[in-house]
Design a protein around this motif. Sequence first.
Motif, PDB file in Angstrom:
ATOM      1  N   THR A  63     -10.270  -3.335 -39.265  1.00  0.00           N
ATOM      2  CA  THR A  63     -11.597  -2.807 -39.596  1.00  0.00           C
ATOM      3  C   THR A  63     -12.331  -3.738 -40.558  1.00  0.00           C
ATOM      4  O   THR A  63     -13.490  -4.107 -40.341  1.00  0.00           O
ATOM      5  CB  THR A  63     -11.481  -1.403 -40.203  1.00  0.00           C
ATOM      6  N   ASP A  76     -15.016  10.456 -43.717  1.00  0.00           N
ATOM      7  CA  ASP A  76     -13.766  10.653 -44.454  1.00  0.00           C
ATOM      8  C   ASP A  76     -12.708   9.674 -43.952  1.00  0.00           C
ATOM      9  O   ASP A  76     -12.328   9.712 -42.778  1.00  0.00           O
ATOM     10  CB  ASP A  76     -13.283  12.098 -44.247  1.00  0.00           C
ATOM     11  N   ILE A  77     -12.234   8.805 -44.816  1.00  0.00           N
ATOM     12  CA  ILE A  77     -11.227   7.823 -44.435  1.00  0.00           C
ATOM     13  C   ILE A  77      -9.927   8.489 -44.011  1.00  0.00           C
ATOM     14  O   ILE A  77      -9.095   7.885 -43.315  1.00  0.00           O
ATOM     15  CB  ILE A  77     -10.980   6.825 -45.597  1.00  0.00           C
ATOM     16  N   ASN A  78      -9.730   9.743 -44.405  1.00  0.00           N
ATOM     17  CA  ASN A  78      -8.523  10.477 -44.023  1.00  0.00           C
ATOM     18  C   ASN A  78      -8.662  11.215 -42.690  1.00  0.00           C
ATOM     19  O   ASN A  78      -7.688  11.787 -42.206  1.00  0.00           O
ATOM     20  CB  ASN A  78      -8.137  11.476 -45.114  1.00  0.00           C
ATOM     21  N   THR A 112      -8.638  10.469 -39.484  1.00  0.00           N
ATOM     22  CA  THR A 112      -8.305   9.418 -38.539  1.00  0.00           C
ATOM     23  C   THR A 112      -6.958   9.725 -37.906  1.00  0.00           C
ATOM     24  O   THR A 112      -6.195  10.555 -38.423  1.00  0.00           O
ATOM     25  CB  THR A 112      -8.273   8.048 -39.254  1.00  0.00           C
ATOM     26  N   ARG A 166     -13.541   0.291 -48.111  1.00  0.00           N
ATOM     27  CA  ARG A 166     -13.656   1.075 -46.880  1.00  0.00           C
ATOM     28  C   ARG A 166     -13.937   2.540 -47.187  1.00  0.00           C
ATOM     29  O   ARG A 166     -14.809   3.162 -46.581  1.00  0.00           O
ATOM     30  CB  ARG A 166     -12.368   0.968 -46.062  1.00  0.00           C
ATOM     31  N   LYS A 167     -13.164   3.083 -48.108  1.00  0.00           N
ATOM     32  CA  LYS A 167     -13.295   4.499 -48.466  1.00  0.00           C
ATOM     33  C   LYS A 167     -14.716   4.818 -48.938  1.00  0.00           C
ATOM     34  O   LYS A 167     -15.344   5.777 -48.480  1.00  0.00           O
ATOM     35  CB  LYS A 167     -12.288   4.850 -49.552  1.00  0.00           C
ATOM     36  N   TYR A 196      -9.144  -1.229 -49.157  1.00  0.00           N
ATOM     37  CA  TYR A 196      -9.078   0.231 -49.039  1.00  0.00           C
ATOM     38  C   TYR A 196     -10.215   0.913 -49.788  1.00  0.00           C
ATOM     39  O   TYR A 196     -10.914   1.775 -49.236  1.00  0.00           O
ATOM     40  CB  TYR A 196      -7.734   0.754 -49.545  1.00  0.00           C
ATOM     41  N   TYR A 240     -12.961   6.464 -38.132  1.00  0.00           N
ATOM     42  CA  TYR A 240     -13.026   7.538 -39.124  1.00  0.00           C
ATOM     43  C   TYR A 240     -14.178   8.495 -38.831  1.00  0.00           C
ATOM     44  O   TYR A 240     -15.321   8.078 -38.672  1.00  0.00           O
ATOM     45  CB  TYR A 240     -13.184   6.928 -40.520  1.00  0.00           C
ATOM     46  N   ILE A 274     -16.190   1.625 -39.418  1.00  0.00           N
ATOM     47  CA  ILE A 274     -16.222   3.100 -39.377  1.00  0.00           C
ATOM     48  C   ILE A 274     -15.760   3.718 -38.066  1.00  0.00           C
ATOM     49  O   ILE A 274     -15.674   4.941 -37.966  1.00  0.00           O
ATOM     50  CB  ILE A 274     -17.639   3.626 -39.745  1.00  0.00           C
ATOM     51  N   ILE A 328     -17.349   4.359 -46.020  1.00  0.00           N
ATOM     52  CA  ILE A 328     -17.305   5.464 -45.055  1.00  0.00           C
ATOM     53  C   ILE A 328     -17.928   6.726 -45.638  1.00  0.00           C
ATOM     54  O   ILE A 328     -18.669   7.441 -44.961  1.00  0.00           O
ATOM     55  CB  ILE A 328     -15.850   5.709 -44.603  1.00  0.00           C
TER      56      ILE A 328
END
Length: 210
Positions: free
Chosen positions: A68, A97-99, A101, A116-117, A113, A93, A90, A120
Amino acid sequence: MKLTSKEALKLLEEAQKLNPGRWIVHSKKVGEAAARIAARLNLDSDKARAMGYIHDIGKRFGKKAVHTVEGYEFLKSLGYDLEYANICLIHSYLNNDINCTAGGYPSPKYKGYEFRKKFIEDHNYTLYDKIINICDLFCTNEFVTIDRRLLDVYTRLGVYDNTVYHIKETTKLKRELENKMGCGLYSLFPEIVENFNKKHKNLYREFKNH
């Protein structure tokens, strides 16, 4: 700078020489699927196709790359408009929310990380982004149902605490796009029914032969 689907396909073919794998065919299918959905929504189908082709382009750098981030940085370095680079970040996700996925929770130890978080969480998902999100979830080397695609992912990567959450958001996104299109998603992809019928005919033959 705009990225055409012809240019995006060239980038994908170059990447195939560096890191061949089934991700290449998957990316081509995502591009084709995105173009169909975009056309139904009276959007730029070539733009959607290009975004589909390059959503996984960071994989050109190999299995150890965080594809990514690598894809995002690669397309930015080439001078293309940010929306093409953004889709690399993105596409995996949902729900900002990066979680949200498949394959478990992203590890904070991997490259970029925190970037990205935050990206997103703050990103305003466009309709093109959402199209690539959903296409990524029903394209393998062919068009399949989302259920089959997710089963493939979960079989390879495992089931985690966030799996049900991801399934719910996937279903929500599918319904959102179907409402905008005024038709069922799979109605645009008769190949899904053909592939399903072909598979079950083969299973029936195997059953009869035992």
